[in-house]
Design an enzyme around this catalytic site. Structure first.
Site, PDB file in Angstrom:
ATOM      1  CB  SER A 238      41.480  33.176  35.988  1.00 18.71           C
ATOM      2  OG  SER A 238      42.574  33.252  36.507  1.00 18.71           O
ATOM      3  CE  LYS A 239      40.362  31.392  28.450  1.00 22.48           C
ATOM      4  NZ  LYS A 239      40.022  31.856  27.507  1.00 22.48           N
ATOM      5  NE  ARG A 240      45.222  35.850  37.831  1.00 16.86           N
ATOM      6  CZ  ARG A 240      45.295  35.891  39.028  1.00 16.86           C
ATOM      7  NH1 ARG A 240      46.686  35.482  39.121  1.00 16.86           N
ATOM      8  NH2 ARG A 240      44.752  36.060  39.987  1.00 16.86           N
ATOM      9  CG  HIS A 241      45.049  30.738  38.727  1.00 17.96           C
ATOM     10  ND1 HIS A 241      43.954  31.639  38.926  1.00 17.96           N
ATOM     11  CD2 HIS A 241      45.725  31.322  39.823  1.00 17.96           C
ATOM     12  CE1 HIS A 241      44.247  32.729  39.880  1.00 17.96           C
ATOM     13  NE2 HIS A 241      45.306  32.611  40.416  1.00 17.96           N
ATOM     14  N   GLY A 242      46.068  28.107  35.046  1.00 21.39           N
ATOM     15  CA  GLY A 242      45.766  27.014  34.208  1.00 21.39           C
ATOM     16  C   GLY A 242      44.435  26.540  34.151  1.00 21.39           C
TER      17      GLY A 242
END
Length: 462
Positions: A238-242
């Site tokens: 997801s976005k929090r992982h890049g």
């Protein structure tokens, strides 16, 4: 001849998973001297946007994944889909289904209450009933009632799915528009796709698509379902992982070749090789080297790879990449030292182009040191030493060795160690406490600008 395709839906940006799929499909075609096709699957009218289409095209262009044919757009192929739908209806391989949403909801509830897997019960498959008035039917495909679909997947191995597990899927909505699984089949058939390389989240669609291809007497491509990419914590990326837009990596100062190198190593390997260019990747690449397990996205590893590429990238190219960042930071690169010389000095110390630009700012506009640092480093002991150096800098030959010799002689005269002078001098000229060697920095900034900056900040110590 090998023919592969990348077929994104324009419902968002080109993300990391999509870019890796594109890379693998592109590389397989290049390896086998084949053809790589770009197809935009834009039949989801509610979610597809022109901005997303452009984001996909921009991402492919930035990564350098050139396609040989396309882009093809499904919305421009509606007449072809409708003709094939009619062919299936005429041949008795598809049928109109008049079941209402309410009827299907009731059926699902009854099946769930009975502990059964919810599925359409084929009530209109061979029905002779009179169609209800005013109902626009969907078109369903007649899935074979017996037998099984065998997929000899080039990554997963043999996958067998019983047709009894599949229901009669909808291949055209009540408004007449064909559905995803049907359009994909017709496209792959018409475009002579020989190898479908895609994420394993599509594996459930493959038996359905194979059955439709067989009903059309179309040749079957070979399938390779690539495991998904997970975050470092094992969760879906997801976005929090890049997992941001590919173009976000451009904005953050990554080099496309570094990102491609990293994506290539996500779920594929060639021994212990870490750094390799696209030509080398194509030479080594094959589908049997793709891992059957999900890959984990590691932003620190990507950052390290980007640093390695920065170090060996031509400074002229880096200058062009740095320029927009500097202009955004209110710098005019024409007023300072030659950009390539600055890049040569700094590029070993940074991880991204953005960091490189940040590190170059003080060469093109003065930065004001914080009062706290000034008080810490401009002590009463060092002020006369700075004034002595300031006077002598006006006479010295302006190159790194001469500046270095002068600084050493000044600290020797005053009985100090070199860092005692270097740190406050660095602060006065650059506004920073961390820079490359101060003599190299002064050489590039130039005599006039160096003395001007020293004078400006020393006024407060008059």
């Amino acid at each position: 001849m090998v023919r592969t395709r990348f077929a994104p839906s324009p419902t968002g940006y080109l993300h990391i998973g999509g870019a890796r799929t594109a890379l693998f499909s592109w590389a397989y075609a290049r390896k086998h001297k084949g053809t790589f096709i770009l197809r935009v699957e834009d039949t989801d009218l509610e979610r597809s946007t022109e901005e997303s289409v452009q984001a996909i095209l921009d991402g492919m262009s930035w990564l350098g994944l050139g396609y040989d044919e396309g882009p093809f757009y499904q919305m421009q192929r509606m007449e072809r889909y409708k003709a094939v739908l009619q062919q299936l209806l005429d041949e008795g391989k598809a049928y109109h289904c008049y079941a209402s949403r309410e009827e299907l909801d009731k059926l699902r509830e009854e099946q769930q209450a009975a502990g059964l897997k919810p599925r359409y019960d084929r009530r209109w498959r061979d029905s002779k009933a009179t169609p209800p008035a005013g109902v626009q039917p969907v078109i369903r495909f007649k899935t074979p009632l017996d037998g099984a679909v065998v997929i000899d997947d080039m990554v997963k191995g043999r996958v067998v799915v019983s047709n009894g597990e599949l229901d009669d899927l909808i291949i055209a909505r009540s408004d007449g528009t064909p559905t995803y699984n049907f359009c994909v089949v017709v496209d792959d058939w018409d475009m002579n796709i020989t190898h479908v390389i895609r994420g394993d989240d599509h594996l459930n669609n493959t038996p359905r698509q194979i059955n439709i291809l067989k009903a059309l007497n179309a040749p079957l491509p070979q399938y390779a379902h690539v495991p998904m990419i997970l975050g470092h914590d094992g969760e879906r990326l997801s976005k929090r992982h890049g997992a941001v837009s590919v173009m976000q990596y451009l904005e953050d100062g990554y080099l496309p070749e570094a990102l491609l190198n990293y994506l290539a190593r996500l779920g594929w390997a060639h021994g212990d090789e870490e750094l390799f260019d696209l030509d080398q990747f194509v030479e080594w690449f094959d589908l049997d080297a793709i891992s059957k397990s999900p890959a984990k996205f590691n932003p620190e590893k990507l950052l390290w790879l980007n640093q390695q590429y920065l170090k060996k990238t031509d400074s002229k190219r880096l200058s062009e990449l740095v320029m927009p960042f500097l202009e955004t930071d209110c710098c005019n690169p024409e007023t300072g030292p030659r950009m390539e010389d600055v890049i040569d000095l700094l590029k070993e110390r940074v991880n991204t182009v953005e960091e490189l630009a940040d590190a170059a700012v003080y060469f093109y506009r003065p930065l004001t040191p914080s009062p706290e640092l000034m008080v810490e480093h401009l002590t009463p002991e060092i002020i006369p030493v700075i004034r002595d150096l300031q006077e002598k800098l006006g006479q010295v030959e302006w190159n790194k060795p001469s500046i270095n010799s002068l600084m050493k002689s000044v600290v020797a005269e005053h009985g100090l160690k070199f860092p005692k002078l270097a740190m406050p001098l660095r602060l006065l000229v650059t506004g920073e406490t961390q820079t490359p060697s101060v003599d190299a920095v002064l050489e590039l900034i130039g005599r006039e600008e160096t003395l001007k900056r020293i004078s400006t900040h020393m006024k407060s110590f008059a």
